[in-house]
Design an enzyme around this catalytic site. Structure first.
Site, PDB file in Angstrom:
ATOM      1  N   PRO A   2     -14.573 -10.353   4.691  1.00 11.97           N
ATOM      2  CG  PRO A   2     -15.846 -12.230   4.001  1.00 11.97           C
ATOM      3  CD  PRO A   2     -15.959 -10.694   4.199  1.00 11.97           C
ATOM      4  CD  GLU A   3      -8.410  -8.807   6.413  1.00  9.91           C
ATOM      5  OE1 GLU A   3      -7.198  -8.783   6.035  1.00  9.91           O
ATOM      6  OE2 GLU A   3      -8.813  -8.230   7.731  1.00  9.91           O
ATOM      7  CE  LYS A  52     -10.446  -7.248   1.469  1.00  6.85           C
ATOM      8  NZ  LYS A  52     -10.777  -6.112   2.010  1.00  6.85           N
ATOM      9  NE  ARG A 121     -12.390  -2.797 -11.852  1.00  4.06           N
ATOM     10  CZ  ARG A 121     -13.104  -3.833 -12.642  1.00  4.06           C
ATOM     11  NH1 ARG A 121     -13.156  -3.351 -14.044  1.00  4.06           N
ATOM     12  NH2 ARG A 121     -14.081  -4.428 -11.878  1.00  4.06           N
ATOM     13  NE  ARG A 254     -13.568  -1.156   6.906  1.00  2.00           N
ATOM     14  CZ  ARG A 254     -13.224  -2.259   6.147  1.00  2.00           C
ATOM     15  NH1 ARG A 254     -13.180  -2.060   4.617  1.00  2.00           N
ATOM     16  NH2 ARG A 254     -13.034  -3.369   6.533  1.00  2.00           N
TER      17      ARG A 254
END
Length: 265
Positions: A2-3, A52, A121, A254
């Site tokens: 999921p984005e 995310k 981060r 990816r």
């Protein structure tokens, strides 16, 4: 995976269902039993999303942190839930219904220091009002890495996945292998602004649609899934704009798709 728009929608739904009332928190699977005990009976105050990562704040200062990863998913409903089925890591129950979490990469309880460390981060999130695209640009324009690779680094831009990555680069006419240091600042601003627009539309619609009406087979009404994207999952098919075959490769394990003509190297 999921984005960012999906995670933000999850945060909105959880707040609508649970915020302002005590929540029964359990871990039917048992893997989050200790964390659930810390939150059980507390009032959920607010929810937030950064990229995310979903963050749900409770009235004692503790924060539930969830990262769905590749397989995580929320399911929810009204009324009293049935007995848990399958591996339910986390169950929330309140006055307005219930929500189950399965298969997340991360499900943990953080204090304020842990939340600050997590946020430090992460890069700028196009869906956040406090995002500073200049911070991302400072990293992009110094890097020899490909623009496609940089967009997927969550410490550079938070919330972008393979779909938004492919689509925003196509719309900008930028080859995915072009090094970040070769982008002009104006090009980066255009990419960022397009991400802000497309991801906000994704939050509203609950799906990613990046095509313009003139490039769809059906130019009016709700676009079909087949009409929704320019490059993503269209490898081997003709480009909607120029007819060139959409190319495919893997970058950092990816999927990567682009038009060799509209996005020249």
């Amino acid at each position: 995976m999921p984005e960012g728009h999906t995670v933000r929608r999850d945060a909105h739904r959880l707040a609508a269902r649970f915020a302002g009332s005590p929540v029964v928190v359990s871990s039917p699977q048992g893997r989050f039993e200790q964390g659930a005990a810390l939150l059980d009976g507390r009032t959920l105050v607010s929810t937030d999303a950064h990229g995310k990562h979903l963050l749900a704040a409770f009235d004692d200062g503790r924060v539930l942190h969830v990262h769905l990863g590749l397989y995580g998913k929320w399911t929810e409903g009204d009324g009293v839930p049935d007995a848990p089925r399958g591996q339910v890591r986390l169950r929330l129950e309140g006055e307005r219904g219930w929500a189950d979490l399965r298969g997340p990469t991360a499900c943990e309880v953080l204090d304020s220091g842990g939340v600050d460390a997590l946020r430090s981060r992460l890069g700028a999130d196009p869906l956040r009002a406090d995002a500073d695209p200049a911070v991302a640009w400072a990293r992009v324009h110094r890097s020899r890495s490909s623009t496609a690779g940089l967009l997927m680094q969550q410490e550079v831009v938070a919330g972008v996945g393979v779909v938004y990555r492919a689509e925003v680069l196509f719309r900008a006419g930028i080859n995915p292998y072009r090094p970040g240091r070769e982008l002009g600042e104006g090009e980066w601003v255009a990419v960022w602004d397009d991400l802000v627009t497309l991801m906000a539309a994704g939050v509203r619609a609950g799906r990613i649609v990046t095509t313009r009406p003139e490039h769809r087979a059906r130019r009016t009404g709700r676009p079909t899934r087949a009409d929704s994207w320019y490059a993503y999952r269209r490898q081997g098919q003709p480009c909607r704009v120029c007819g060139t075959e959409i190319a495919y490769a893997q970058l950092a394990q990816r999927h990567l798709t682009w038009c060799p003509s509209c996005q020249p190297r």
